[in-house]
Write a protein that holds these residues in place. Structure first.
Motif, PDB file in Angstrom:
ATOM      1  N   LEU A   1     -43.162  -2.642 -81.416  1.00  0.00           N
ATOM      2  CA  LEU A   1     -44.610  -2.929 -81.091  1.00  0.00           C
ATOM      3  C   LEU A   1     -45.333  -1.641 -80.659  1.00  0.00           C
ATOM      4  O   LEU A   1     -46.616  -1.178 -81.360  1.00  0.00           O
ATOM      5  CB  LEU A   1     -44.976  -3.918 -80.061  1.00  0.00           C
ATOM      6  N   PHE A   2     -44.741  -0.712 -79.893  1.00  0.00           N
ATOM      7  CA  PHE A   2     -45.252   0.504 -79.601  1.00  0.00           C
ATOM      8  C   PHE A   2     -45.546   1.462 -80.728  1.00  0.00           C
ATOM      9  O   PHE A   2     -46.647   2.029 -80.675  1.00  0.00           O
ATOM     10  CB  PHE A   2     -44.581   1.257 -78.284  1.00  0.00           C
ATOM     11  N   PRO A   3     -44.449   1.751 -81.474  1.00  0.00           N
ATOM     12  CA  PRO A   3     -44.626   2.719 -82.369  1.00  0.00           C
ATOM     13  C   PRO A   3     -45.659   2.201 -83.451  1.00  0.00           C
ATOM     14  O   PRO A   3     -46.502   2.869 -83.952  1.00  0.00           O
ATOM     15  CB  PRO A   3     -43.429   2.715 -83.167  1.00  0.00           C
ATOM     16  N   ARG A   4     -45.743   1.009 -83.734  1.00  0.00           N
ATOM     17  CA  ARG A   4     -46.460   0.396 -84.615  1.00  0.00           C
ATOM     18  C   ARG A   4     -48.179   0.774 -84.301  1.00  0.00           C
ATOM     19  O   ARG A   4     -48.916   0.956 -85.118  1.00  0.00           O
ATOM     20  CB  ARG A   4     -46.711  -1.092 -84.779  1.00  0.00           C
ATOM     21  N   VAL A   5     -48.495   0.587 -82.966  1.00  0.00           N
ATOM     22  CA  VAL A   5     -49.788   0.932 -82.386  1.00  0.00           C
ATOM     23  C   VAL A   5     -50.112   2.354 -82.764  1.00  0.00           C
ATOM     24  O   VAL A   5     -51.249   2.651 -83.135  1.00  0.00           O
ATOM     25  CB  VAL A   5     -49.992   0.746 -81.018  1.00  0.00           C
ATOM     26  N   VAL A   6     -49.160   3.359 -82.537  1.00  0.00           N
ATOM     27  CA  VAL A   6     -49.236   4.535 -82.746  1.00  0.00           C
ATOM     28  C   VAL A   6     -49.676   5.020 -83.963  1.00  0.00           C
ATOM     29  O   VAL A   6     -50.455   5.662 -84.657  1.00  0.00           O
ATOM     30  CB  VAL A   6     -48.109   5.595 -82.323  1.00  0.00           C
ATOM     31  N   GLU A   7     -48.950   4.278 -85.199  1.00  0.00           N
ATOM     32  CA  GLU A   7     -49.007   4.419 -86.518  1.00  0.00           C
ATOM     33  C   GLU A   7     -50.300   4.071 -86.992  1.00  0.00           C
ATOM     34  O   GLU A   7     -50.897   4.732 -87.697  1.00  0.00           O
ATOM     35  CB  GLU A   7     -48.039   3.387 -87.341  1.00  0.00           C
ATOM     36  N   LEU A   8     -50.847   2.872 -86.551  1.00  0.00           N
ATOM     37  CA  LEU A   8     -52.181   2.383 -86.771  1.00  0.00           C
ATOM     38  C   LEU A   8     -53.449   3.427 -86.429  1.00  0.00           C
ATOM     39  O   LEU A   8     -54.204   3.683 -87.192  1.00  0.00           O
ATOM     40  CB  LEU A   8     -52.336   1.026 -86.321  1.00  0.00           C
TER      41      LEU A   8
ATOM     42  N   GLY B   1     -57.204   7.836 -88.363  1.00  0.00           N
ATOM     43  CA  GLY B   1     -57.734   9.243 -87.748  1.00  0.00           C
ATOM     44  C   GLY B   1     -57.726   9.454 -86.277  1.00  0.00           C
ATOM     45  O   GLY B   1     -58.306  10.516 -85.926  1.00  0.00           O
ATOM     46  N   ALA B   2     -57.225   8.483 -85.681  1.00  0.00           N
ATOM     47  CA  ALA B   2     -57.372   8.785 -83.949  1.00  0.00           C
ATOM     48  C   ALA B   2     -56.011   9.125 -83.591  1.00  0.00           C
ATOM     49  O   ALA B   2     -55.303   8.613 -82.500  1.00  0.00           O
ATOM     50  CB  ALA B   2     -57.690   7.310 -83.422  1.00  0.00           C
ATOM     51  N   ASP B   3     -55.795  10.412 -84.137  1.00  0.00           N
ATOM     52  CA  ASP B   3     -54.262  10.989 -83.654  1.00  0.00           C
ATOM     53  C   ASP B   3     -54.210  11.710 -82.329  1.00  0.00           C
ATOM     54  O   ASP B   3     -53.291  12.325 -81.857  1.00  0.00           O
ATOM     55  CB  ASP B   3     -53.614  11.806 -84.913  1.00  0.00           C
ATOM     56  N   ASP B   4     -55.393  11.805 -81.869  1.00  0.00           N
ATOM     57  CA  ASP B   4     -55.673  12.755 -80.634  1.00  0.00           C
ATOM     58  C   ASP B   4     -55.665  11.707 -79.168  1.00  0.00           C
ATOM     59  O   ASP B   4     -55.722  12.109 -78.099  1.00  0.00           O
ATOM     60  CB  ASP B   4     -56.610  13.410 -80.421  1.00  0.00           C
ATOM     61  N   VAL B   5     -55.340  10.373 -79.688  1.00  0.00           N
ATOM     62  CA  VAL B   5     -55.352   9.532 -78.478  1.00  0.00           C
ATOM     63  C   VAL B   5     -53.925   9.487 -77.767  1.00  0.00           C
ATOM     64  O   VAL B   5     -53.177   9.546 -78.538  1.00  0.00           O
ATOM     65  CB  VAL B   5     -55.761   8.123 -79.002  1.00  0.00           C
ATOM     66  N   LEU B   6     -53.978   9.709 -76.600  1.00  0.00           N
ATOM     67  CA  LEU B   6     -52.713   9.803 -75.731  1.00  0.00           C
ATOM     68  C   LEU B   6     -52.081   8.254 -75.667  1.00  0.00           C
ATOM     69  O   LEU B   6     -52.919   7.494 -75.027  1.00  0.00           O
ATOM     70  CB  LEU B   6     -53.061  10.339 -74.178  1.00  0.00           C
ATOM     71  N   VAL B   7     -50.987   8.152 -76.046  1.00  0.00           N
ATOM     72  CA  VAL B   7     -50.630   6.612 -76.053  1.00  0.00           C
ATOM     73  C   VAL B   7     -49.263   6.862 -75.156  1.00  0.00           C
ATOM     74  O   VAL B   7     -48.315   7.531 -75.095  1.00  0.00           O
ATOM     75  CB  VAL B   7     -49.919   6.254 -77.231  1.00  0.00           C
TER      76      VAL B   7
ATOM     77  N   ILE C   1     -35.829   5.187 -74.653  1.00  0.00           N
ATOM     78  CA  ILE C   1     -37.076   6.184 -74.435  1.00  0.00           C
ATOM     79  C   ILE C   1     -37.185   7.267 -75.301  1.00  0.00           C
ATOM     80  O   ILE C   1     -38.100   7.595 -76.112  1.00  0.00           O
ATOM     81  CB  ILE C   1     -37.089   6.741 -73.058  1.00  0.00           C
ATOM     82  N   PRO C   2     -35.971   8.080 -75.680  1.00  0.00           N
ATOM     83  CA  PRO C   2     -35.971   9.072 -76.573  1.00  0.00           C
ATOM     84  C   PRO C   2     -36.581   8.909 -77.822  1.00  0.00           C
ATOM     85  O   PRO C   2     -37.407   9.428 -78.493  1.00  0.00           O
ATOM     86  CB  PRO C   2     -34.547   9.647 -76.873  1.00  0.00           C
ATOM     87  N   GLU C   3     -36.327   7.459 -78.530  1.00  0.00           N
ATOM     88  CA  GLU C   3     -36.737   7.106 -79.735  1.00  0.00           C
ATOM     89  C   GLU C   3     -38.341   6.780 -79.809  1.00  0.00           C
ATOM     90  O   GLU C   3     -39.095   7.445 -80.477  1.00  0.00           O
ATOM     91  CB  GLU C   3     -35.908   5.989 -80.419  1.00  0.00           C
TER      92      GLU C   3
ATOM     93  N   LYS D   1     -41.412   8.657 -81.728  1.00  0.00           N
ATOM     94  CA  LYS D   1     -42.244   8.060 -82.582  1.00  0.00           C
ATOM     95  C   LYS D   1     -43.897   8.004 -82.100  1.00  0.00           C
ATOM     96  O   LYS D   1     -44.591   7.387 -82.486  1.00  0.00           O
ATOM     97  CB  LYS D   1     -41.874   6.744 -82.714  1.00  0.00           C
ATOM     98  N   GLY D   2     -43.885   9.190 -81.010  1.00  0.00           N
ATOM     99  CA  GLY D   2     -45.405   9.216 -80.549  1.00  0.00           C
ATOM    100  C   GLY D   2     -45.939   8.666 -79.462  1.00  0.00           C
ATOM    101  O   GLY D   2     -47.216   8.644 -79.086  1.00  0.00           O
ATOM    102  N   ILE D   3     -45.062   7.691 -78.707  1.00  0.00           N
ATOM    103  CA  ILE D   3     -45.417   7.555 -77.252  1.00  0.00           C
ATOM    104  C   ILE D   3     -44.998   8.485 -76.349  1.00  0.00           C
ATOM    105  O   ILE D   3     -44.006   8.757 -76.468  1.00  0.00           O
ATOM    106  CB  ILE D   3     -44.738   5.958 -77.218  1.00  0.00           C
ATOM    107  N   GLN D   4     -46.264   8.957 -75.638  1.00  0.00           N
ATOM    108  CA  GLN D   4     -45.803  10.544 -75.148  1.00  0.00           C
ATOM    109  C   GLN D   4     -45.282  10.419 -73.730  1.00  0.00           C
ATOM    110  O   GLN D   4     -44.597  11.215 -73.278  1.00  0.00           O
ATOM    111  CB  GLN D   4     -47.196  11.105 -75.074  1.00  0.00           C
ATOM    112  N   GLU D   5     -45.336   8.995 -73.238  1.00  0.00           N
ATOM    113  CA  GLU D   5     -44.512   9.019 -71.740  1.00  0.00           C
ATOM    114  C   GLU D   5     -44.354   7.687 -71.750  1.00  0.00           C
ATOM    115  O   GLU D   5     -45.159   6.619 -72.063  1.00  0.00           O
ATOM    116  CB  GLU D   5     -45.371   9.544 -70.757  1.00  0.00           C
ATOM    117  N   ILE D   6     -43.219   7.316 -71.032  1.00  0.00           N
ATOM    118  CA  ILE D   6     -42.795   6.015 -70.723  1.00  0.00           C
ATOM    119  C   ILE D   6     -42.787   5.876 -69.218  1.00  0.00           C
ATOM    120  O   ILE D   6     -42.048   6.413 -68.435  1.00  0.00           O
ATOM    121  CB  ILE D   6     -41.534   5.563 -71.158  1.00  0.00           C
TER     122      ILE D   6
END
Lengths: 135, 325
Positions: free
Chosen positions: A73-80, A85-91, A102-104, A108-113
């Motif tokens: 689910l988390f990477p899917r949100v980042v992808e969408l 065009g909302a690639d500057d949002v901190l996820v 966590i590394p994976e 995939k763009g989740i910047q912190e866990i």
């Protein structure tokens, strides 16, 4: 005219997971830290979360998942978000998330866990330091 | 995205891009320097949307009613914009905006654009920038705009000075009709809704409201309807939707819609001037040593505020020389 800068955060719970105590505590803590927090409720699809994030023009999306489905689910949100065009949002993410995942997630763009035991002060500081600086 | 000019953003917004609309709303909310240019550019596209204000005490069911009304509007093929307002904490400056929880069914419908707003610096139920955001939604081609605000009475004048139709939502627990009279809701409502009508006291409240409505002089031939709803089940929502349409028609036929909008536009200009002049004056006060001394004298209790205000305003130059005004 004076420009008023406020960090806007969307907090969401993707997937089938009814545990919202943690996300509610965090929502209040972020509000008390001066942020505008948009809470969208339980059982959201990644599509719903991304659409809400776009309309609300948030700086940060915080995902909470205690069901074990975070790897999907988390990477899917980042992808969408990126696709729209909302690639500057901190996820960022939180919940019951094994260290080994966590590394994976980060790749995939989740910047912190923030897992169990993370302090609220740390989460607030992280957001304040990493939220994108916009005009 | 950051490098896009205002012109590009406005063009994209007018072409239906939700992200451009969202970005422009943020600019208006922050009061960026581009705002006058944005407003100037969208001006020709304005005036087509119909704006419905939905107000009432916290927990009355405003979000759920808005959600159900949106469902009906979408069934008719109308596009909808929703502004959901929640209060900013006066202590932290933060806000918890939770109205979306009740509107999840519309998140993936491109015909519904929902924006949560905090009241920020405003004292009433509407943020000062809400009028600007309504304009953006109007320019973006939304047919119906719902503005949902917490209010418990005359603090809700903001919404009356903004919306075409005002729906006041009450619940049986809100007390008897005398409370409603005290709060001045008679002057505000175009339509009364008693939500949670399955609860005890709902019928009595409706009866009392009807009595009140009939004691009150009719405004331009419009008799304020008193409706009962149970929002989660959708009971009574179609009647409410029809009442909004009927009010709109009555306003149009009596010429009151144009009159209301004229008054709204005038008020908007005056509010804008007040806001900008005050900001310029305060900025000047903080820079000017002579004026600052007057403020300090008032603070220390050695000079009365009336005399100080008179002296400050005598120096009219101060008003016009602020760099940002």
């Amino acid at each position: 005219m004076a420009t008023e800068r406020k960090i806007r955060v969307l907090l969401a719970k993707p997937g089938l997971d009814g545990h919202d105590r943690g996300v509610k505590v965090l929502a209040m803590a972020l509000r008390d830290a001066g942020m505008e927090v948009i809470y969208t409720g339980l059982r959201q699809t990644p599509e719903q979360i991304a659409a809400a994030a776009i309309q609300e023009d948030v700086d940060v999306v915080g995902l909470s998942c205690l069901s074990g489905a975070h790897n999907v689910l988390f990477p899917r949100v980042v992808e969408l978000l990126r696709a729209q065009g909302a690639d500057d949002v901190l996820v960022i993410g939180g919940g019951i998330i094994p260290e080994s995942d966590i590394p994976e997630l980060k790749a995939k763009g989740i910047q912190e866990i923030f897992g169990p035991g993370a302090s609220i002060a740390d989460i607030i500081r992280y957001i304040q330091e990493h939220a994108p600086k916009r005009s | 995205m950051e490098t896009q000019t205002t012109v590009e953003l406005v063009e994209k917004m007018l072409a239906g891009d939700p992200r451009a609309l969202a970005r422009l709303i943020s600019q208006v909310e922050r009061g960026d320097v581009e705002v006058p240019e944005i407003m100037q550019r969208i001006y020709p596209a304005l005036g087509r949307a119909y704006c419905v204000g939905i107000t009432g005490p916290p927990g009355a069911g405003k979000s759920t009613l808005t959600d159900k009304l949106t469902e009906l509007a979408r069934r008719e093929g109308k596009t909808v914009g929703i502004i959901a307002v929640d209060p900013t904490s006066p202590f932290s400056g933060g806000a918890l905006l939770g109205d979306r929880v009740r509107m999840q069914q519309h998140f993936l419908d491109a015909g519904v654009f929902i924006r949560s707003m905090a009241t920020r610096g405003s004292h009433g139920g509407l943020p000062q920038t809400a009028r600007g955001v309504i304009k953006l939604l109007d320019a973006a081609g939304r047919d119906l705009i719902f503005v949902e605000t917490v209010g418990v009475g005359q603090t809700e004048l903001d919404i009356v000075e903004t919306a075409d139709t005002v729906v006041v939502v009450l619940v049986p627990e809100a007390g008897d009709a005398v409370q409603t009279m005290k709060a001045g809701l008679m002057e505000i409502a175009d339509i009364f809704v008693v939500n949670k009508a399955d609860r005890e006291g709902a019928e009595r409240l409706q009866r009392e409201l009807r009595l009140l409505v009939d004691m009150h002089a009719q405004r331009n031939g419009w008799r304020i309807p008193v409706l009962a709803t149970e929002a989660p089940k959708g009971v009574g929502v179609e009647a409410l939707y029809a009442a909004i349409a009927a009010h709109r028609q009555a306003l149009q036929e009596s010429g009151q819609l144009a009159a209301r909008r004229r008054a709204h536009r005038r008020k908007e200009l005056l509010d804008l001037l007040q806001h900008r002049l005050l900001a310029a004056l305060v900025a000047q006060l903080e820079k000017d040593r002579v004026l600052l001394a007057l403020v300090e004298q008032v603070q220390e209790g050695v000079l009365d505020p009336y005399s100080a205000a008179q002296q400050i305003l005598k120096d009219r130059e101060a008003l016009w020389h602020s760099p940002n005004s």
